[in-house]
Design a protein around this motif. Sequence first.
Motif, PDB file in Angstrom:
ATOM      1  N   ALA A 282     100.511  50.012  78.505  1.00 18.71           N
ATOM      2  CA  ALA A 282     100.664  49.673  79.915  1.00 18.71           C
ATOM      3  C   ALA A 282      99.312  49.704  80.625  1.00 18.71           C
ATOM      4  N   LEU A 283      98.456  50.619  80.215  1.00 16.54           N
ATOM      5  CA  LEU A 283      97.122  50.723  80.811  1.00 16.54           C
ATOM      6  C   LEU A 283      96.249  49.521  80.440  1.00 16.54           C
ATOM      7  N   VAL A 284      96.378  49.037  79.212  1.00 17.23           N
ATOM      8  CA  VAL A 284      95.587  47.900  78.752  1.00 17.23           C
ATOM      9  C   VAL A 284      96.024  46.613  79.445  1.00 17.23           C
ATOM     10  N   THR A 285      97.284  46.446  79.702  1.00 20.77           N
ATOM     11  CA  THR A 285      97.779  45.208  80.307  1.00 20.77           C
ATOM     12  C   THR A 285      97.758  45.226  81.826  1.00 20.77           C
ATOM     13  N   ASP A 286      97.437  46.359  82.441  1.00 17.65           N
ATOM     14  CA  ASP A 286      97.397  46.456  83.901  1.00 17.65           C
ATOM     15  C   ASP A 286      96.129  45.770  84.423  1.00 17.65           C
ATOM     16  N   ASP A 287      96.290  44.755  85.295  1.00 16.82           N
ATOM     17  CA  ASP A 287      95.133  44.049  85.856  1.00 16.82           C
ATOM     18  C   ASP A 287      95.060  44.222  87.369  1.00 16.82           C
ATOM     19  N   GLY A 288      95.556  45.323  87.875  1.00 17.72           N
ATOM     20  CA  GLY A 288      95.587  45.582  89.314  1.00 17.72           C
ATOM     21  C   GLY A 288      94.209  45.702  89.943  1.00 17.72           C
ATOM     22  N   GLY A 289      93.234  46.231  89.268  1.00 13.18           N
ATOM     23  CA  GLY A 289      91.912  46.423  89.849  1.00 13.18           C
ATOM     24  C   GLY A 289      90.915  45.335  89.513  1.00 13.18           C
ATOM     25  N   SER A 290      91.350  44.309  88.805  1.00 14.85           N
ATOM     26  CA  SER A 290      90.400  43.272  88.379  1.00 14.85           C
ATOM     27  C   SER A 290      89.859  42.472  89.562  1.00 14.85           C
ATOM     28  N   VAL A 291      90.659  42.261  90.578  1.00 14.97           N
ATOM     29  CA  VAL A 291      90.196  41.519  91.743  1.00 14.97           C
ATOM     30  C   VAL A 291      89.075  42.277  92.451  1.00 14.97           C
TER      31      VAL A 291
ATOM     32  N   ILE B 132      86.990  44.402  91.120  1.00 12.70           N
ATOM     33  CA  ILE B 132      85.791  44.383  90.274  1.00 12.70           C
ATOM     34  C   ILE B 132      85.109  43.012  90.357  1.00 12.70           C
ATOM     35  N   GLU B 133      85.882  41.937  90.294  1.00 13.86           N
ATOM     36  CA  GLU B 133      85.307  40.590  90.395  1.00 13.86           C
ATOM     37  C   GLU B 133      84.653  40.375  91.760  1.00 13.86           C
ATOM     38  N   THR B 134      85.280  40.885  92.808  1.00 17.69           N
ATOM     39  CA  THR B 134      84.705  40.774  94.148  1.00 17.69           C
ATOM     40  C   THR B 134      83.389  41.538  94.230  1.00 17.69           C
ATOM     41  N   ALA B 135      83.336  42.698  93.588  1.00 14.78           N
ATOM     42  CA  ALA B 135      82.100  43.490  93.603  1.00 14.78           C
ATOM     43  C   ALA B 135      80.954  42.751  92.923  1.00 14.78           C
ATOM     44  N   PHE B 136      81.267  41.936  91.922  1.00 12.78           N
ATOM     45  CA  PHE B 136      80.227  41.160  91.248  1.00 12.78           C
ATOM     46  C   PHE B 136      79.832  39.914  92.040  1.00 12.78           C
ATOM     47  N   VAL B 137      80.807  39.241  92.628  1.00 10.06           N
ATOM     48  CA  VAL B 137      80.567  37.947  93.252  1.00 10.06           C
ATOM     49  C   VAL B 137      80.072  38.053  94.691  1.00 10.06           C
ATOM     50  N   ALA B 138      80.540  39.036  95.450  1.00 11.93           N
ATOM     51  CA  ALA B 138      80.204  39.141  96.877  1.00 11.93           C
ATOM     52  C   ALA B 138      78.697  39.213  97.143  1.00 11.93           C
ATOM     53  N   PRO B 139      77.919  40.046  96.439  1.00 12.49           N
ATOM     54  CA  PRO B 139      76.472  40.066  96.724  1.00 12.49           C
ATOM     55  C   PRO B 139      75.786  38.724  96.460  1.00 12.49           C
ATOM     56  N   VAL B 140      76.216  38.032  95.418  1.00 11.62           N
ATOM     57  CA  VAL B 140      75.624  36.730  95.108  1.00 11.62           C
ATOM     58  C   VAL B 140      75.944  35.733  96.227  1.00 11.62           C
TER      59      VAL B 140
END
Length: 144
Positions: free
Chosen positions: A3-12, A14-22
């Motif tokens: 269940a932990l491996v398939t949980d994608d609740g925090g992926s948004v 993390i992606e925002t943290a990478f993309v927002a500064p750029v």
Amino acid sequence: MSALVTDDGGSVAIETAFVAPVLLLMGLGAFESSMMVARQVELQNAAAEASQIALAAAPTDAIARATVKQVIETSTKLPPENVDVLERYRCDTQPAYVTESSLCSAHYARFIQIRIRDRYVPSWAQITTLGTVNYNVVRMVQVG
């Protein structure tokens, strides 16, 4: 564990943290670039306005050239040391300009040189090696 491996609740997040500064830096770069281009256009327009004034009423004496200079200073909000309105001469068919008509042999053409200098310091100049942008707009107007 699966269940932990398939949980994608925090992926948004993390992606925002990478993309927002750029995206933020790209937006800042676009803003600064537009400010630099706008200033260049403003200086070009001031030189064109001064050229039209010089063509309409040839500023061949110091008082008339000072008036044209004041028009440029007012429209661009530049200090007096950044604006020059000078009389120049071209002897016969020579490509170079001279400062005195007495330097010419017989035939010469009279010009007004309009020179506008400015400097723009972008916000990124403090954090990068890219420095200031220097503007140097020169117009030569034949008045006689």
